[in-house]
Design an enzyme around this catalytic site. Sequence first.
Site, short mmCIF file in Angstrom:
data_model
loop_
_atom_site.label_atom_id
_atom_site.label_comp_id
_atom_site.label_asym_id
_atom_site.label_seq_id
_atom_site.Cartn_x
_atom_site.Cartn_y
_atom_site.Cartn_z
N LYS A 173 51.05 2.53 23.60
CA LYS A 173 51.39 1.91 22.30
C LYS A 173 52.64 2.62 21.80
O LYS A 173 52.57 3.70 21.21
CB LYS A 173 50.22 2.11 21.34
CG LYS A 173 49.99 1.04 20.31
CD LYS A 173 51.04 0.89 19.25
CE LYS A 173 51.16 2.02 18.28
NZ LYS A 173 52.47 1.95 17.55
N GLY A 226 53.63 12.51 17.73
CA GLY A 226 53.97 11.92 16.43
C GLY A 226 53.78 12.94 15.34
O GLY A 226 53.79 14.15 15.59
N THR A 228 52.13 15.23 12.27
CA THR A 228 50.91 16.06 12.22
C THR A 228 49.77 15.34 11.49
O THR A 228 48.61 15.41 11.91
CB THR A 228 51.25 17.42 11.57
OG1 THR A 228 52.10 18.12 12.47
CG2 THR A 228 50.02 18.26 11.31
N THR A 230 49.26 12.11 11.28
CA THR A 230 48.72 11.08 12.18
C THR A 230 47.88 11.74 13.26
O THR A 230 46.82 11.22 13.65
CB THR A 230 49.86 10.27 12.84
OG1 THR A 230 50.84 9.98 11.86
CG2 THR A 230 49.36 8.98 13.42
N GLU A 248 51.04 16.31 20.60
CA GLU A 248 52.35 16.96 20.41
C GLU A 248 52.82 16.54 19.03
O GLU A 248 53.17 15.38 18.82
CB GLU A 248 53.36 16.42 21.44
CG GLU A 248 52.90 16.48 22.87
CD GLU A 248 53.23 17.80 23.54
OE1 GLU A 248 53.84 18.65 22.87
OE2 GLU A 248 52.85 17.96 24.70
N CYS A 282 61.47 16.78 17.31
CA CYS A 282 60.46 17.73 16.85
C CYS A 282 60.89 19.17 17.13
O CYS A 282 60.42 20.10 16.50
CB CYS A 282 59.10 17.42 17.48
SG CYS A 282 59.17 17.30 19.27
N GLU A 385 57.85 19.55 7.32
CA GLU A 385 58.79 18.95 8.29
C GLU A 385 59.58 17.83 7.61
O GLU A 385 59.01 16.89 7.08
CB GLU A 385 58.02 18.39 9.49
CG GLU A 385 58.97 17.92 10.58
CD GLU A 385 58.26 17.30 11.77
OE1 GLU A 385 57.29 16.54 11.56
OE2 GLU A 385 58.69 17.56 12.90
O1 TXE Z 1 55.09 8.91 12.77
P1 TXE Z 1 53.64 8.58 13.22
P2 TXE Z 1 55.89 8.34 11.52
C1 TXE Z 1 56.91 13.32 12.09
C2 TXE Z 1 58.08 13.33 11.16
C3 TXE Z 1 57.96 12.03 10.47
C4 TXE Z 1 56.48 11.92 10.33
C5 TXE Z 1 55.95 10.54 10.18
O2 TXE Z 1 57.95 14.36 10.22
O3 TXE Z 1 58.61 12.00 9.23
O4 TXE Z 1 55.98 12.45 11.52
O5 TXE Z 1 56.59 9.67 11.07
C6 TXE Z 1 51.33 5.66 15.85
N1 TXE Z 1 46.32 6.07 14.94
N2 TXE Z 1 57.21 12.88 13.43
O6 TXE Z 1 55.01 7.88 10.41
O7 TXE Z 1 52.95 7.73 12.21
C7 TXE Z 1 52.62 4.99 15.45
O8 TXE Z 1 52.49 3.59 15.50
C8 TXE Z 1 46.97 5.98 16.11
C9 TXE Z 1 57.33 13.90 14.39
O9 TXE Z 1 56.82 7.35 11.99
O10 TXE Z 1 52.99 9.84 13.62
C10 TXE Z 1 53.58 5.57 16.48
O11 TXE Z 1 53.42 4.88 17.71
N3 TXE Z 1 48.30 5.87 16.19
C11 TXE Z 1 57.32 13.39 15.76
C12 TXE Z 1 53.07 7.00 16.63
O12 TXE Z 1 51.73 6.98 16.18
C13 TXE Z 1 49.00 5.84 15.04
C14 TXE Z 1 57.90 12.09 16.04
C15 TXE Z 1 53.86 8.05 15.83
O13 TXE Z 1 53.92 7.64 14.49
C16 TXE Z 1 48.37 5.93 13.78
C17 TXE Z 1 57.69 11.13 14.99
C18 TXE Z 1 46.97 6.05 13.76
N4 TXE Z 1 46.29 6.17 12.62
C19 TXE Z 1 57.39 11.57 13.72
N5 TXE Z 1 49.31 5.89 12.82
C20 TXE Z 1 57.48 14.36 16.87
N6 TXE Z 1 56.58 15.34 16.97
O14 TXE Z 1 58.37 14.25 17.68
C21 TXE Z 1 50.52 5.78 13.45
N7 TXE Z 1 50.32 5.74 14.79
#
Ligand code: TXE
Length: 481
Positions: A173, A226, A228, A230, A248, A282, A385
């Site tokens: 996904k 993604g 933290t 989430t 991660e 990240c 972050e």
């Molecule tokens: O990421 P999300 P978001 C951090 C960064 C950013 C914040 C939020 O600080 O501002 O996270 O970003 C899927 N169950 N990083 O909201 O939501 C979503 O569809 C299962 C750090 O855009 O974490 C996407 O495919 N999946 C980071 C993925 O999770 C879910 C990179 C990541 O999205 C879900 C990105 C759920 N409940 C953001 N909700 C890094 N570590 O590199 C969302 N998703």
Amino acid sequence: MKRILNFIDGQFRPPCSGRYLPNLNPATGQVIAEIPESGPEDIDAAVAAASRAFESWRRTPAEERSRLLIRVAELIEENFDELAQLESEDSGKPIALARRIDVPRAIHNFRFFATAILHAETPCHMTDDRALNYTIRQPLGVAGLISPWNLPLYLLTWKIAPAIAAGNCCVAKPSELTPLTADRLAELTLEAGIPPGVVNIVHGPGGSAGRALTSHPNVPLISFTGGTKTGADVMARAGPLFKKVSLELGGKNPNIVFADADLEQAVATSIQSSFANQGEICLCGSRLFIEKTIYEEFVDRFLGATKKLRIGDPQDASTDVGALVSEPHLRKVEGYVELAREEGGTILVGGKRPENLPERVQDGYFLEPTVIAGLDCQRRVMQEEIFGPVVTVTPFDSPEDAIAYANSTRYGLSASVWTQDLQKAHRVAAAIETGTVWVNTWLLRDLRVPFGGMKESGVGREGGFESLDFFTEAKNVCVKL
Ligand code: TXE
């Protein structure tokens, strides 16, 4: 306009809901595609296809799996320019960066795991002369892979390649913000001859498609990259089902510069670690700690180099800093600049949307690279972050202070340490609570090393044989002699 479909059982299929979401180019604000608004029924169909395919894929010899993965790598290479272009349009990143990092690393991910499975070994233990123990490693079944928008193809392939190399099938996904290269990858896996159902890609929002995957009873393993927050939701859903989980997550990485560092290199690399991919990596070093005796000189040089960065159209090969991924994300990052002012910080450079952008990208989500001084480590701007082109600079007196500052957040992903004193480098590296410490460099990656975070930056390690371990289950066979 392109309409993207889900990739299930080797076919491109519309979502069960019949609904689509717009996909924007963040540099222009224009809609460039629409993606399926998938939910639990689509995930069910993909998991069923993956479970069927698993029966034969798990028995496919490693050499054949390896050959197919190498073919995918070759096809990514043959379509290098197109993939770099799609990645840049979809995420706002400079095309030069997509060409330098995203696409080459996607190729490397497939090549690396394609060959790693040919060299994997498992241990054997003799229990005196009473028993022979040996370990076998077996794939688990359907791997659920959830990836983010900042390095879309790179991080998706970082999960798909080891998962299927190890003999699992997968349901991936990708982020709903950046679906284009995942869609193209689906086509390339088909062209490479990966059997239907081995790789499935379901697009859609995290709250519906993502959650359906993390709570699906027939998905025994989740690899997530993604935010933290989430990650906590993923864990909460996967935990009661006893899934294997690798997370991660975010980072608030320290970049420590001692007075004896090679200043020229420290400044040049810190510019990269602060602003590469608009700070949306990240591993970006978002907190710079500088030894007091060189603080002024470092900051002077750093601000000078920051001002020279070219912000603009990501499609222009000379652009250094592109657009942030979305308007809500831009607002979030701007909110932190505002918060820094409220917390008593000084904006040394940047902090606003750039003027004089080229006509084509006037409506894009750009922010000037921003440097903030004068905040102590407990401030929210120093703790949370931000994930944008925003860094703080702080002086320190002693190595002990630097270590305490570095460890003062809930995150623990990576750190950089700049010094020419090897003893000090080793001592500080050992004391920093992060999964990776770079000494006199940043983002130098070797896929064999363990990768992951401590504290709220993640759970588990991937990379090299750690990935193959994660994507397999170890079984001990004990034979009485
Ligand atoms: O990421 P999300 P978001 C951090 C960064 C950013 C914040 C939020 O600080 O501002 O996270 O970003 C899927 N169950 N990083 O909201 O939501 C979503 O569809 C299962 C750090 O855009 O974490 C996407 O495919 N999946 C980071 C993925 O999770 C879910 C990179 C990541 O999205 C879900 C990105 C759920 N409940 C953001 N909700 C890094 N570590 O590199 C969302 N998703």
